[in-house]
Design a protein around this motif. Sequence first.
Motif, short mmCIF file in Angstrom:
data_model
loop_
_atom_site.label_atom_id
_atom_site.label_comp_id
_atom_site.label_asym_id
_atom_site.label_seq_id
_atom_site.Cartn_x
_atom_site.Cartn_y
_atom_site.Cartn_z
N LEU A 177 -7.88 -16.16 -27.44
CA LEU A 177 -8.15 -14.74 -27.62
C LEU A 177 -8.45 -14.51 -29.10
CD1 LEU A 177 -6.09 -12.04 -25.82
CD2 LEU A 177 -6.71 -11.71 -28.21
N GLY A 229 -10.96 -12.16 -32.23
CA GLY A 229 -11.67 -10.94 -32.57
C GLY A 229 -11.33 -10.53 -34.00
N ILE A 255 -9.15 -7.79 -16.95
CA ILE A 255 -9.18 -8.97 -17.82
C ILE A 255 -8.62 -10.18 -17.07
CG2 ILE A 255 -8.43 -9.97 -20.02
CD1 ILE A 255 -8.03 -7.15 -21.12
N VAL A 257 -14.08 -8.63 -24.07
CA VAL A 257 -13.25 -7.47 -23.76
C VAL A 257 -13.60 -6.38 -24.77
CG1 VAL A 257 -10.91 -6.55 -23.61
CG2 VAL A 257 -11.38 -8.92 -22.89
N LEU A 298 -12.52 -10.20 -28.24
CA LEU A 298 -12.28 -8.75 -28.24
C LEU A 298 -13.20 -8.06 -29.22
CD1 LEU A 298 -9.68 -9.56 -26.73
CD2 LEU A 298 -8.50 -7.76 -28.01
N THR A 345 -3.30 -6.43 -26.86
CA THR A 345 -3.88 -7.01 -25.65
C THR A 345 -3.08 -8.23 -25.20
OG1 THR A 345 -6.04 -6.25 -26.39
CG2 THR A 345 -6.01 -7.89 -24.64
N ASN A 398 -12.23 -3.48 -26.13
CA ASN A 398 -10.95 -2.77 -26.19
C ASN A 398 -11.18 -1.39 -26.82
OD1 ASN A 398 -8.17 -2.48 -25.81
ND2 ASN A 398 -7.70 -3.28 -27.86
N LYS A 414 -5.85 -7.23 -30.92
CA LYS A 414 -5.50 -8.53 -30.31
C LYS A 414 -4.03 -8.60 -29.90
CE LYS A 414 -7.06 -10.85 -33.78
NZ LYS A 414 -7.72 -9.71 -34.43
#
Lengths: 324, 324
Positions: B60, B62, B249, B199, B175, B71, B201, B68
Motif C-alpha cells: 500500500l 501513496g 477495496i 484507491v 492511494l 486506510t 481516497n 495511508k
Amino acid sequence: MTEPSVSSPSPVQDLIERARGGEARAVARLITLVESGSAALPEIASTLAPSAGAAMVVGLTGSPGVGKSTTTNELVRAFRAAGQRVAVLAVDPSSPYTGGAILGDRVRMQDHATDPGVYIRSMSSRGHLGGLSAATPAAVRVLAGVGFDVVLVETVGVGQAEVEIASLADTTLVLLAPGMGDAIQAVKAGILEIADIFVINKADRDGVEATHRDIQGMIALGGADRGPGDWRPRVVKAVAAKAEGIDGIVAAIEEHRTWLTDTGQLTERRRRRAAAEIEAIALGQLRARFADLPGAGLAALADKVVTGTLDPHTAATQLLDDLV
Amino acid sequence: MTEPSVSSPSPVQDLIERARGGEARAVARLITLVESGSAALPEIASTLAPSAGAAMVVGLTGSPGVGKSTTTNELVRAFRAAGQRVAVLAVDPSSPYTGGAILGDRVRMQDHATDPGVYIRSMSSRGHLGGLSAATPAAVRVLAGVGFDVVLVETVGVGQAEVEIASLADTTLVLLAPGMGDAIQAVKAGILEIADIFVINKADRDGVEATHRDIQGMIALGGADRGPGDWRPRVVKAVAAKAEGIDGIVAAIEEHRTWLTDTGQLTERRRRRAAAEIEAIALGQLRARFADLPGAGLAALADKVVTGTLDPHTAATQLLDDLV
C-alpha cells in the motif's frame, strides 16, 4: 631521418575535446558511453579523473507539483548570467519500466536550446539497486570533467531518491510549497536531514507564512544536534514561475559553498560520495557475475525458495560460494 | 534399555511456537533477530521456509497525506472481521538517519492493541542500498512463516520506494486523493506500472470525478501493452476516515488474488521476489567484506578518486581484485 609523426588523438580524446568546446552532441555521446559500460569507459573515466571534481554539484528535490522544473530553469538562467557553464541532469526515479521523463526535456529545452553553455539531459533511474547511485554519479563526473561549472541534479521524490541526491550533491535544495503537507509529514519524509537549503516556492500563495514557521520550527528542533560550526539550513522564498526570489536561492547556494570549503566538509562529502560510487560500481559488476553463473544460478535458487525447500539466506550463501 | 529422552525444543523453536500462538513479543523478537543478522538467523530462516510463502502480501503506497494509515487501519479491521490474522509493516523509507516513524505506531496501535490476531510494526529503511529490499522481505517471511494470513506493507513515497513495494507484494494498492496532482504527475511518478488497484481516497472531496477520469484515461492509454489475459488495474473509491468503500477495496484485492492464482502470475512474481531477495542478501554480505578489507580498502580508494589520481571504475576493479 624523418620527423617523428604527430600522433592523432584517439576517438575518445577527440570526443572529450569537442565536449570541452561546448558541443552538446559530444557531451551526450560521452554520457551514453559511460552509462552503457562501453569498452571506452576506462579511457573516458581516467582521462576525466583529474577534472571530474571541479564542478559545483547542486541537488534539487521535492514532491511532484512543487515547481522543480521551473525553479531549475530559473537557476540555469541565473548561473548563465554569471557566466558559468551549467548542466542539468533531470533524474526520474519514477519510471523504471518505461524509462524516463515524459515531457520534461522538450518543455525545458526550449528556453536554453540555442545556448552552448547549457546542457540538459533526462535520465531514468531504472532498476532496483543502484539506480540513481550508478548512472547519475558517472554522468556528473563526465559533466564536471568536460568543464561545466555547475551541475544541477533534479529529482522527484520523497524518501530514497532524496537521500540519494543528498549523497550525490555538494549542496541539496529541498523545494516545498505552501499547503502541500504539514510539518509532521515533512519530518516523516526525512527532509530535514538532507536539506541544506529549503526553498518555499509558490510563495505568493496562501499559507506561506505557516509553512515558513513550520520549517523554521523544525530546524530549531533539530538544533540540538548541531554544533556551533555546523550548517543551519537556510530557508528562502521564491515564486519561480515569476522569476522572483531566484537571487536569494543563488546567494544561499554560494553561502553554503563557502561554508563547505572553509570547514573541509566539501572534501568530506566528496570522499563519502566517491566511496559510495566505487562500491556501487563494484556491486554492479558482481551482480552481472551472478547472472552468468552456470548450473544452480540465481533462478534455480529462487525456485527453491518459492517452493519452501530453501531459505533466502542459505541461497545467498550458496550463490556466493559459487562466485568466489 | 532406557526410553530415548524427549529432546527439549531449541530457544528458536520455542520462539517460533509462541509466535505461531499469537504472542506479539515473540513475533517482534523473531523479526529483530532476522533484521540484526543474528547467529540464530539460519535456524529461523530454514524453520520458517516451508510456510514463508503462505501469506497474501498486500503493498500500500501513496504520497504523504493521502490517508495511508487510516486506510491500512480499516483494511486490518475488515480482514479481522473475516477471521484472518493480519500483520502490518509500516516501512518509512524517509528517515534513514534518525530511524523510523515518528508517531505512526502509537497512533495506530490503539485501535488493535488488545487483538492478538493483529501485529503492527514500523521499520525504517535505513541505508543506501538494499533498505526496503533487505530487511522488509525478511520480516514478511517471518510474519508469513508464523501464520499471518495477510501481511500489509505500507510505505510512503513516489519512485524507488513504490517500485520496491511492488516487487515485494503480491498485490499493490496505490492511494490517491482528489486534487493532489494531475494525471501527468501521476504518470511521471510511474505508478501506472506498479498499481494493481488504485484507491481514490477522500472520495467525498471536490474533484473526485476528475481524478477518476484521469486515472481511467491513463489505464486506457496503457491498454496497448496489455494482452487479453492481462490484469487491468481496478479503480475504487473510498473515504477511509468514515470507513466507506473498504469492502470495495477488499473485493478488488480478492479479485486480483484470484487472477494471480489462475494465471500462474503468483508464482512468477514470487520467483522474481525471491531472486531479488537472495541477490540483496548476497550483495549485503559482500558489502560487509569491502569494509573489512585490509590496506588499500574502500576509504583509501575513495581518497584517490577525490584527488583525481584514480577514477571510480578503476577503483572498483581494484576493490574486487582485493576481494576475490
